[in-house]
Write a protein that holds these residues in place. Sequence first.
Motif, PDB file in Angstrom:
ATOM      1  N   ARG A  82      26.128  63.581   5.562  1.00  0.00           N
ATOM      2  CA  ARG A  82      26.440  64.707   5.499  1.00  0.00           C
ATOM      3  C   ARG A  82      25.465  65.314   4.781  1.00  0.00           C
ATOM      4  NH1 ARG A  82      32.747  64.207   6.710  1.00  0.00           N
ATOM      5  NH2 ARG A  82      32.651  64.445   9.244  1.00  0.00           N
ATOM      6  N   ALA A  83      25.725  64.837   3.369  1.00  0.00           N
ATOM      7  CA  ALA A  83      24.935  65.672   2.061  1.00  0.00           C
ATOM      8  C   ALA A  83      23.417  65.621   2.524  1.00  0.00           C
ATOM      9  CB  ALA A  83      25.102  64.775   1.096  1.00  0.00           C
ATOM     10  N   ILE A  98      26.133  57.886  14.296  1.00  0.00           N
ATOM     11  CA  ILE A  98      26.066  59.394  14.511  1.00  0.00           C
ATOM     12  C   ILE A  98      25.969  59.527  16.110  1.00  0.00           C
ATOM     13  CG2 ILE A  98      24.726  61.278  14.310  1.00  0.00           C
ATOM     14  CD1 ILE A  98      24.083  60.172  11.507  1.00  0.00           C
ATOM     15  N   ILE A  99      26.589  60.407  16.405  1.00  0.00           N
ATOM     16  CA  ILE A  99      26.679  60.748  18.139  1.00  0.00           C
ATOM     17  C   ILE A  99      26.314  62.225  18.212  1.00  0.00           C
ATOM     18  CG2 ILE A  99      28.173  60.919  19.995  1.00  0.00           C
ATOM     19  CD1 ILE A  99      29.834  58.651  18.701  1.00  0.00           C
ATOM     20  N   THR A 106      23.928  65.108   9.918  1.00  0.00           N
ATOM     21  CA  THR A 106      24.916  65.432  11.013  1.00  0.00           C
ATOM     22  C   THR A 106      24.947  66.986  11.338  1.00  0.00           C
ATOM     23  OG1 THR A 106      26.582  65.917   8.984  1.00  0.00           O
ATOM     24  CG2 THR A 106      26.661  63.774   9.959  1.00  0.00           C
ATOM     25  N   LYS A 107      23.872  67.712  10.804  1.00  0.00           N
ATOM     26  CA  LYS A 107      23.686  69.175  11.461  1.00  0.00           C
ATOM     27  C   LYS A 107      23.297  68.988  12.919  1.00  0.00           C
ATOM     28  CE  LYS A 107      22.370  70.584   6.857  1.00  0.00           C
ATOM     29  NZ  LYS A 107      21.482  71.321   6.168  1.00  0.00           N
ATOM     30  N   ARG A 108      23.376  70.190  13.604  1.00  0.00           N
ATOM     31  CA  ARG A 108      22.686  70.429  14.774  1.00  0.00           C
ATOM     32  C   ARG A 108      23.689  69.737  15.984  1.00  0.00           C
ATOM     33  NH1 ARG A 108      17.361  68.272  14.173  1.00  0.00           N
ATOM     34  NH2 ARG A 108      17.489  68.534  11.887  1.00  0.00           N
TER      35      ARG A 108
END
Length: 110
Positions: A24-25, A58-59, A29-31
């Motif tokens: 996340r940092a 990540i999905i 996990t954007k978009r």
Amino acid sequence: MEFAMSPASAEEFAVDDFTVLLLRALGYTKRKRVPRTRKVISFVVCAEDRHAKMDVCIIDETGILLLVMQEDKCHMDSSYDPEPQFIAEAIAAFAANNQTRQQTLGQRPP
């Protein structure tokens, strides 16, 4: 970081939680991407149903697995070899992505 690497069985998943925070940092996990821990994926090998448990993945919004991560658990068991487990997870992710492409997105698999 030391807390995440603690070999205590009650804290076994701390590495996975730390990985999610790190992803996340770093902006992975954007978009419309979602990090998941301990996701179980079913797949068929030699006409038998099998299950692979992802440590972290990540999905995207369509259900496609974009990234699969496997913790190296050698600090808990020196005889543990992470490679076969990771290969099974990669095969499961590939099969799940093909199924999602066909059933949800109406696409042909690659």
